[in-house]
Write a protein that holds these residues in place. Sequence first.
Motif, PDB file in Angstrom:
ATOM      1  N   GLU A 293       0.815  -1.211   0.000  1.00  0.00           N
ATOM      2  CA  GLU A 293       0.000   0.000   0.000  1.00  0.00           C
ATOM      3  C   GLU A 293       0.852   1.265   0.000  1.00  0.00           C
ATOM      4  O   GLU A 293       0.347   2.370  -0.236  1.00  0.00           O
ATOM      5  CB  GLU A 293      -0.961   0.007   1.194  1.00  0.00           C
ATOM      6  N   TYR A 294       2.161   1.128   0.272  1.00  0.00           N
ATOM      7  CA  TYR A 294       3.049   2.301   0.329  1.00  0.00           C
ATOM      8  C   TYR A 294       3.884   2.467  -0.953  1.00  0.00           C
ATOM      9  O   TYR A 294       4.638   3.430  -1.066  1.00  0.00           O
ATOM     10  CB  TYR A 294       4.001   2.196   1.520  1.00  0.00           C
TER      11      TYR A 294
ATOM     12  N   GLY B 144       3.367   2.638  14.586  1.00  0.00           N
ATOM     13  CA  GLY B 144       2.345   2.454  13.569  1.00  0.00           C
ATOM     14  C   GLY B 144       1.795   3.733  12.980  1.00  0.00           C
ATOM     15  O   GLY B 144       0.614   3.803  12.629  1.00  0.00           O
ATOM     16  N   VAL B 145       2.645   4.777  12.879  1.00  0.00           N
ATOM     17  CA  VAL B 145       2.201   6.029  12.260  1.00  0.00           C
ATOM     18  C   VAL B 145       2.917   6.189  10.920  1.00  0.00           C
ATOM     19  O   VAL B 145       3.934   5.556  10.656  1.00  0.00           O
ATOM     20  CB  VAL B 145       2.480   7.248  13.172  1.00  0.00           C
ATOM     21  N   ASP B 146       2.360   7.065  10.086  1.00  0.00           N
ATOM     22  CA  ASP B 146       2.850   7.165   8.716  1.00  0.00           C
ATOM     23  C   ASP B 146       4.124   7.990   8.567  1.00  0.00           C
ATOM     24  O   ASP B 146       4.825   7.868   7.573  1.00  0.00           O
ATOM     25  CB  ASP B 146       1.764   7.758   7.812  1.00  0.00           C
TER      26      ASP B 146
ATOM     27  N   ARG C 149       8.227   3.097   0.232  1.00  0.00           N
ATOM     28  CA  ARG C 149       7.724   1.821   0.733  1.00  0.00           C
ATOM     29  C   ARG C 149       8.781   1.134   1.596  1.00  0.00           C
ATOM     30  O   ARG C 149       8.475   0.669   2.693  1.00  0.00           O
ATOM     31  CB  ARG C 149       7.334   0.912  -0.429  1.00  0.00           C
ATOM     32  N   TYR C 150      10.000   1.085   1.105  1.00  0.00           N
ATOM     33  CA  TYR C 150      11.095   0.438   1.836  1.00  0.00           C
ATOM     34  C   TYR C 150      11.849   1.534   2.591  1.00  0.00           C
ATOM     35  O   TYR C 150      12.611   2.303   2.007  1.00  0.00           O
ATOM     36  CB  TYR C 150      12.025  -0.303   0.878  1.00  0.00           C
ATOM     37  N   LEU C 151      11.613   1.610   3.890  1.00  0.00           N
ATOM     38  CA  LEU C 151      12.120   2.722   4.692  1.00  0.00           C
ATOM     39  C   LEU C 151      13.426   2.328   5.377  1.00  0.00           C
ATOM     40  O   LEU C 151      13.492   1.317   6.088  1.00  0.00           O
ATOM     41  CB  LEU C 151      11.078   3.119   5.747  1.00  0.00           C
TER      42      LEU C 151
END
Length: 887
Positions: free
Chosen positions: A180-181, A242-244, A193-195
Amino acid sequence: MESAEIRRRFLAYFERNGHTVVPSASLLLDDPTLLFVNAGMVPFKPYFLGEAVPPYPRATSVQKCVRTLDIDEVGKTTRHASFFQMCGNFSFGDYFKSGAIPFAWELLTGSQADGGFGFDPSRLWVTVLGDDQEAIDIWLQTGVPRERIQSRGFKDNYWSMGVPGPGGPCSEIYFDRGSEYGRDGGPEADEDRYLEVWNLVFMQDELSVVRSKEDFDIAGSLPKKNIDTGMGLERMAALLQGVDNIYEIDTTRIILDRASALTGVRYGADERSDVRLRVIADHARTCAFLIADGVLPSNEGRGYVLRRIMRRVVRNMRILGCMDPSMGELIDASIDSMSPQYPELRDAHTRVRSVSEAEEAAFTATLRQGTQIFDLAVADAKAATAGTPTLSGASTFQLHDTYGFPFDLTLEMAAEHGVHVDEEGFRRLMKEQRDRAKADAKARKAGLTSPTVYRDVMERIGTTVFTGYDEVVTESSIGGIVIDGTAVRSATVGDTVEIIMPRTPFYAESGGQLGDHGFIDVAGGARIDVFDVQSPVPGMFVHRATVVDGEVVVGESAIGRVDLERRNAISRAHTATHMIHKAFREILGETATQMGSENSPGRLRFDFPSPNAVPDSVMRDVEDRVNTLLLDNLPVTAEYMSQEAARKLGAMALFGEKYGDTVRVVSVGDWTRELCGGTHTRNSGNLGVVKFLSEGSIGAGVRRVEALVGSDAYRFLAREHLLVHQLADMVKVRPDELPERIDAMLARMRDVERELERVRAAALRAQLAELVRTDDVDGVVVKRVILPEGTPAQDLRGIVLDLRGQIPEAHAGVVIGFTTDADKVSVIVASNAAAIAAGHAAGALLQGIAPVIGGKGGGKPDMAQGGGTDATAIPAAMLELDRAISR
């Protein structure tokens, strides 16, 4: 998992694995290549470069960092922040790749119940530099599948500080946030997406020049292979909470919510407002940390960065609708958020808030002034063209550079007025300014001797032993000679040199105390005049000097002799600074903490925070308190102890100073104790007398006191005493009656000056009828007047306005007035409402007239003023006015 718990787990894990826990260093370190600490390894840089011997083979820390290169991206992405915390583990020649990689993997994937972070190994990806097969093999052995190990180039997988210093290839760990990212394909496909969560730097190179992330010069290998790893605490918190993005984690959210409450703007309702709230939250916290570490708003260097960040906070709050002062509230929220991890913020709370509120008040005034200048510029732009008016690049740049008016605010307001902005012209001028600044910075850096030269000498002779606490004459030898940045074997008469000795009595400038002067006598007969002493690399004293006799050769025996009279005068000033510091804190409170000082022979300068000027009564009380204690002849002592013991004893540490595990505590009796490496007198009575010279502002919320000490203070007081008696004799009163008598004399002078001004003005108006000429130019009444040479500009303004008032409102009327003073010309143009409606605004008329007299000017449509240098061109200027009206 809260941020504080992430921090605790990280440090605890590496402490269990043999690492020494090192507290975060100040954001300000004595490094000419950096404004702020911008990476976790910066405090350890001397150990990586071999400039100093590390006191431990392994270390771990959570270092506060400030990075401002991407300041315009803050709030717009999930990754950029001006303030962040870097969790790091470091090896100084101990373990390398095979040790660092398993450490990171075990902590990341270990269960939370066992003290790990609990990441699913199947969602972790790894990158390495090019074909670093050694790193790839270790990752494979650790359990990472080959398909989740990607090779990347220097831009992504080679690390440096962006300036000369240590560097090396790196291996990064990324967390897959899910489809989803973004798209599949690992970090090289999509870094949203891959942080990235962890960076392991295999530090092995010394860089001499860094042009970009991919373009740099490697001078050679570091003395030892080291490990520098970093885990961004904020990014880790975003994932574990769990935050964006990093602005929504527990600590930053506290500040963001306070900004939301103050503005009445709900976070999450509008993306543009969300960006502004994120900028406010990030920048407010950065301001709190910078001020707490001793940075003050100013127009250069670190102070300019702080000022720019603070102004971004204030501007964004106003754009979101908060017109009331808000920095104090945002600072409170920042300190509430971060003080559990950094208790020193709580101690500095009052000072940080005071400086922030003072800067906000100053910028609010700047916004008001800038708005007025903006309105004038818009009026001139509208008067200058019949089409779409354009605000010139020069005007926009002046608003930004001179008045601190934000460019995007200029764009927004111009759009509201239907005015176009010459963005290209503005950006060209900004680029020219940046290019000049870069050239200047490059020139300054070019003047620095490479640290490699000093390290080569230190490898031969070791670190410098300072003997100056106990003696001012020391036997030593010439360990090294540097001329124009190059090590040489010898120097002769007239050469300006840098001399390095293994032992020295000369104090190197530090902590506000100037370096010693004196002589070095060499066994071969040479004599060297020392005029400064610095410590360009930790542990080494460099004597800047001139060879005044003979030839000096490396290896010769030498004797260093400190200028004792100068040293004693400086030591008296330094001891007085400690005492003044304590006295101010007694009277003004604990917030009156030293923020800077300079101790020179017989004179000192002391800076401390205060929102207002210090009353004369307080200055007298502080001066009296210090001088009374001088009579008590308190012993001045110095002892070494651990930092923890020093804190328990109540010793103060000062802003910007670096202290090791063992510190030197200087005490004046039992009255004051400070961590200090400077030289001091043996007793307070040796100071003789302390006399304040001045007290004044040097920036928002910061005051500076200057004082004389010892014989310098006595000579000053003797001169003052003589001057007072001379003045008393001149006006025939006792010395204690002087203020009253002088006040009465000045009052009489002011009365006489006012009467003279009244008589002069009356005489001028009496002859005004002869000086004024009235004409009709194409239906416009034009009045012209040339006042006598030397007429003040305010009189010219008053007469021009009076003349305009004599013109009937129904008639378009313009008045122009001139006066001269030596080779200068002053001109004022005034237009009434009918003239402005007919297209004859004063500002536009003056723009055409001023160049004729060799000058320039501007103003509003109803009145404008300017000046020039050619008085002979006044008739031509009047003709130009007629032509402008006729057109």
